[in-house]
Design a protein around this motif. Structure first.
Motif, short mmCIF file in Angstrom:
data_model
loop_
_atom_site.label_atom_id
_atom_site.label_comp_id
_atom_site.label_asym_id
_atom_site.label_seq_id
_atom_site.Cartn_x
_atom_site.Cartn_y
_atom_site.Cartn_z
N PRO A 131 31.51 66.08 29.53
CA PRO A 131 31.58 66.14 28.19
C PRO A 131 32.00 64.69 27.68
O PRO A 131 31.82 64.32 26.65
CB PRO A 131 32.70 66.97 27.73
CG PRO A 131 33.61 67.51 28.94
CD PRO A 131 32.45 67.16 30.06
N ALA A 132 32.85 63.84 28.48
CA ALA A 132 33.04 62.59 28.04
C ALA A 132 31.83 61.61 27.92
O ALA A 132 31.84 60.50 27.07
CB ALA A 132 34.11 61.85 28.95
N LEU A 133 30.62 62.10 28.30
CA LEU A 133 29.66 60.97 28.41
C LEU A 133 28.46 61.76 27.59
O LEU A 133 28.49 62.67 27.20
CB LEU A 133 28.72 60.97 29.79
CG LEU A 133 29.74 60.69 30.86
CD1 LEU A 133 28.83 60.51 32.30
CD2 LEU A 133 30.18 59.08 30.77
N SER A 134 27.65 60.91 26.84
CA SER A 134 26.71 61.11 25.93
C SER A 134 25.71 60.06 25.74
O SER A 134 26.02 58.90 26.33
CB SER A 134 27.24 61.36 24.60
OG SER A 134 27.79 60.24 24.01
N TRP A 135 24.34 60.22 25.46
CA TRP A 135 23.36 59.27 25.14
C TRP A 135 23.21 58.79 23.68
O TRP A 135 23.23 60.02 23.04
CB TRP A 135 22.00 59.85 25.63
CG TRP A 135 21.80 59.95 27.25
CD1 TRP A 135 21.99 60.93 28.12
CD2 TRP A 135 21.52 58.68 27.92
NE1 TRP A 135 21.73 60.30 29.32
CE2 TRP A 135 21.17 59.07 29.27
CE3 TRP A 135 20.90 57.35 27.68
CZ2 TRP A 135 20.65 58.40 30.38
CZ3 TRP A 135 20.48 56.67 28.66
CH2 TRP A 135 20.40 56.85 29.80
N HIS A 136 22.96 57.80 23.42
CA HIS A 136 22.85 57.45 22.09
C HIS A 136 21.65 56.68 21.98
O HIS A 136 20.94 55.80 22.90
CB HIS A 136 23.90 56.58 21.50
CG HIS A 136 23.65 56.00 20.04
ND1 HIS A 136 22.95 55.11 19.84
CD2 HIS A 136 24.33 56.70 18.99
CE1 HIS A 136 23.18 54.89 18.42
NE2 HIS A 136 23.98 55.90 18.08
N ALA A 137 20.55 57.04 21.09
CA ALA A 137 19.24 56.53 20.87
C ALA A 137 19.24 55.06 21.13
O ALA A 137 18.12 54.39 21.52
CB ALA A 137 18.37 57.08 19.61
N HIS A 138 20.36 54.54 20.43
CA HIS A 138 20.12 53.06 20.30
C HIS A 138 21.05 52.43 21.45
O HIS A 138 20.79 51.41 22.00
CB HIS A 138 20.64 52.31 19.03
CG HIS A 138 20.67 50.99 18.68
ND1 HIS A 138 21.82 50.29 19.00
CD2 HIS A 138 19.63 50.19 18.53
CE1 HIS A 138 21.53 48.92 18.80
NE2 HIS A 138 20.10 48.82 18.42
#
Length: 452
Positions: free
Chosen positions: A24-31
């Motif tokens: 849960p600490a990791l995520s993808w951002h489109a930019h």
């Protein structure tokens, strides 16, 4: 929402999206690509360089609170003493101290580190098979909460030192229950052939002897059966049941037992393992030790800090193993190496590895061996891992690297120790300065006959 990353249908590894979903600490951002909490890893690399260890304060808090809630939910009077050997960074220690953690240490150096972070010796357990007389004096002089004794020779040493100092040493006897935790051979600690603890059949007479020695206050029984235990609760239940039997027998002889130290070892899913939950561990403790009516202690390390950290590294080059035909291997050569993260070389450990760039979400994947620049064939992190084509300077993140990562680093090949960064929400701060090449030479000295 970005399209899922492509992956070969016959791959046994989790997909990138599956790895992210479980963390849960990791995520993808489109930019911005891969983020830890709200901070892009690309920004950390630009500001602090690579390789760099990155720790999530939010993950530390969330996992500590989950463990505490599980123990309280089971109705246990339990203390949590963080196993400092997993990660001794001062910022990590301070985050856990703010949550209420005590410490479990195995050296005077770790005791100094935990006290510097605000964890008093009076909330600290001193474990380990080779405490020196100087370390014992240091610990007793600072009011250590508990010494876990692991041999008759150590007990005699503690008795002599404590009597000389005019103090009563609080000593718990670490018992080896001869239980196989079914973990890696190099991190199992509860079998008869391991160096740790007192043989089960010797423990009761030794406890009675300890109670008669000057300078010692016997306070309980301790055990620790291994690290990275993922094979259910059977090993824990077997070990704790043996401890309960012993404690009842000691009490029947009029010997004091104030508390029981359950050790640590709860595993985490590095790949796709089904790891036990804190609730399952709390249930095993309650079922076996809950009827004794005494406090219990836990010494978690990896479970708290492993998922809180990543190792951020840059691609030095992508090397094609053969210039002719299509049979050659592809190598991604990184600026991180086995001197930074030794677990794959030492334990054959598997770590998830994610590209940081947002462009990776649409890239074609193909097998690559991910390696470091150290002059050892063992400097290999992964073989045949599905990765996109990568250029020099592209970034990757090794997952679940918060435990037994930076603390096991070395300067092999004259490679300076990496920097460390703490992320807390949208904030990121350097919490260990990158070592320089000048630092590597600063403490070396030449004998006078070579100085000219």
């Amino acid at each position: 929402m970005a399209a899922p990353l492509p992956i070969a249908p016959d791959s046994a590894d989790p997909t990138f999206d599956e790895l992210l979903a479980a963390r849960p600490a990791l995520s993808w951002h489109a930019h911005d690509g891969l983020l830890v909490e709200d901070v892009p890893l690309a920004r950390i690399a630009a500001e602090f360089g690579t390789p760099t260890w990155v720790y999530s304060a939010g993950t530390l808090r969330r996992r500590y609170r989950a463990l505490k809630a599980a123990l309280e939910g089971a109705g246990l009077n339990a203390g949590i003493h963080y196993a400092t050997k997993a990660n001794d960074n001062q910022a990590v220690l301070r985050v856990l101290r703010a949550e209420g953690a005590g410490a479990d240490i195995v050296s005077a150096g770790e005791l100094r580190a935990t006290m510097a972070a605000g964890i008093p010796a009076g909330a600290t357990v001193f474990s380990g098979v080779g405490k020196t007389p100087e370390e014992i004096r240091f610990a007793l002089g600072h009011g250590i909460y508990q010494l876990n004794a692991e041999s008759v020779e150590e007990i005699d040493m503690i008795s002599a030192i404590a009597a000389e100092m005019g103090v009563l040493a609080p000593v718990s006897l670490r018992v080896n229950p001869d239980v196989d935790a079914r973990t890696h051979a190099k991190i199992t600690t509860g079998k008869a052939e391991n160096k740790f603890g007192i043989a089960f059949d010797d423990a009761m007479p030794l406890y009675a002897r300890m109670a008669a020695l000057p300078g010692i206050r016997p306070i309980g029984i301790a055990t620790h059966i291994g690290s990275q235990i993922t094979d259910g609760m059977s090993a824990y239940r077997a070990a704790y049941a043996r401890l309960a039997e012993m404690i009842q027998a000691l009490r029947s002889r009029g010997l004091p037992v104030e508390r029981v130290d359950c050790g640590g070892g709860l595993g985490i899913p590095y790949r796709d393992e089904v790891a036990p939950t804190p609730e399952a561990l709390a249930g095993a403790i309650k079922a076996t030790l809950g009827g004794l009516g005494i406090p219990v202690m836990l010494e978690p390390g990896r479970w708290l800090v492993g998922p809180a950290g990543v190792l951020l590294a840059s691609v030095v080059l992508q090397k094609q193993g053969s210039l002719h035909g299509s049979g050659g291997r592809r190598f991604l050569v990184l600026d991180a190496a086995m001197n930074d993260l030794i677990r794959p070389a030492m334990y054959e450990a598997w770590h998830g590895i994610l590209p940081v760039s947002p462009l990776a979400r649409a890239a074609r994947l193909s097998p690559a061996d991910i390696v470091g620049p150290v002059c050892e064939s063992g400097d290999t992190f992964a073989k045949g891992r599905l990765m996109p084509s990568m250029a020099p300077g592209d970034l990757v993140a090794f997952l679940d690297a918060g435990a037994y990562g930076a603390v096991m680093s070395s300067t092999y090949n004259a490679r300076p120790l990496a920097a460390e960064v703490l992320v807390d929400g949208a904030r990121a701060a350097l919490v260990r300065v990158r070592q320089t090449h000048e630092d590597l030479l600063a403490h070396q000295r030449l004998p006078e006959w070579l100085a000219g």
